[in-house]
Design a protein around this motif. Structure first.
Motif, PDB file in Angstrom:
ATOM      1  N   UNK A 198       0.847  -1.192   0.000  1.00 26.49           N
ATOM      2  CA  UNK A 198       0.000   0.000   0.000  1.00 26.49           C
ATOM      3  C   UNK A 198       0.881   1.239   0.000  1.00 26.49           C
ATOM      4  N   UNK A 199       0.288   2.359  -0.330  1.00 22.02           N
ATOM      5  CA  UNK A 199       0.973   3.639  -0.218  1.00 22.02           C
ATOM      6  C   UNK A 199       0.640   4.204   1.156  1.00 22.02           C
ATOM      7  N   UNK A 200       1.681   4.507   1.924  1.00 21.83           N
ATOM      8  CA  UNK A 200       1.538   5.094   3.249  1.00 21.83           C
ATOM      9  C   UNK A 200       1.990   6.543   3.173  1.00 21.83           C
ATOM     10  N   UNK A 201       1.189   7.441   3.698  1.00 22.97           N
ATOM     11  CA  UNK A 201       1.519   8.862   3.677  1.00 22.97           C
ATOM     12  C   UNK A 201       1.635   9.405   5.092  1.00 22.97           C
ATOM     13  N   UNK A 253      -3.234   5.458   4.641  1.00 24.49           N
ATOM     14  CA  UNK A 253      -2.888   4.278   3.854  1.00 24.49           C
ATOM     15  C   UNK A 253      -3.908   4.142   2.730  1.00 24.49           C
ATOM     16  N   UNK A 254      -3.439   3.828   1.531  1.00 22.54           N
ATOM     17  CA  UNK A 254      -4.357   3.526   0.444  1.00 22.54           C
ATOM     18  C   UNK A 254      -3.766   2.410  -0.413  1.00 22.54           C
ATOM     19  N   UNK A 295     -10.840  -2.813  -6.638  1.00 25.89           N
ATOM     20  CA  UNK A 295     -11.163  -2.471  -5.255  1.00 25.89           C
ATOM     21  C   UNK A 295     -10.131  -1.491  -4.704  1.00 25.89           C
ATOM     22  N   UNK A 296     -10.617  -0.508  -3.981  1.00 28.05           N
ATOM     23  CA  UNK A 296      -9.759   0.489  -3.348  1.00 28.05           C
ATOM     24  C   UNK A 296     -10.099   0.523  -1.864  1.00 28.05           C
ATOM     25  N   UNK A 297      -9.067   0.554  -1.026  1.00 28.86           N
ATOM     26  CA  UNK A 297      -9.256   0.679   0.425  1.00 28.86           C
ATOM     27  C   UNK A 297      -8.364   1.810   0.909  1.00 28.86           C
ATOM     28  N   UNK A 298      -8.938   2.639   1.770  1.00 30.96           N
ATOM     29  CA  UNK A 298      -8.214   3.782   2.328  1.00 30.96           C
ATOM     30  C   UNK A 298      -8.474   3.824   3.827  1.00 30.96           C
TER      31      UNK A 298
END
Length: 151
Positions: free
Chosen positions: A16-19, A64-65, A75-78
């Motif tokens: 995932x991308x973590x910001x 997180x996304x 599917x997208x999860x955030x």
């Protein structure tokens, strides 16, 4: 859809991308391997000498996304929420069968130094882009995980 199912889908996404934000309020994003995602939150790891580690320790916050596509299904999860470091014993307990640990941290010393974090409280959003399903959900220490459909 139950939170348990959403977290299973997130865990299967693997990365995932973590910001985070730094001390000056500037945003930073990076791909991080999802170690474990369940009703207790999201568990992941980073080295103690990284900006990612420093930023999480400073703010206690992360976003997180992740996205997955399989045939027609997208599917997208955030999730946005609070993180905390957890004991190093969890690295071995949670990630013992995960080959990614030895890829990124190949030596025993590096594995000893790795810090496991838990995203333990937050609000999330699940969206099946191709089916139109949308759910908001929460995770947290003091509440049982909940989700609800949104239109």
């Amino acid at each position: 859809m139950e939170v348990k199912e959403i977290m299973r889908i997130l865990e299967e996404m693997k990365v995932a991308v973590f910001a985070t934000v730094d001390k000056d309020g500037l945003p930073h994003a990076r791909h991080i391997h999802l170690g474990v995602a369940n009703e207790q939150g999201v568990f992941f790891m980073t080295g103690p000498n990284t900006q990612f580690h420093e930023q999480m320790m400073d703010t206690g916050q992360v976003a997180v996304t992740a996205m997955a596509q399989e045939d027609y299904l997208i599917q997208v999860i955030r999730i946005e929420g609070r993180v905390r470091p957890v004991g190093p014993d969890l690295l071995h307990a949670l990630l013992k069968d995960n080959p990614y640990v030895s890829y990124v941290y190949p030596t025993a010393q590096e594995q000893q130094d790795v810090q496991v974090f838990q995203l333990y409280e937050g609000k999330g959003f699940y969206h099946s882009l191709t089916q139109g399903h949308k759910y908001v959900f929460s995770i947290g220490d003091k509440q049982s995980p909940t989700s609800r459909t949104i239109v």
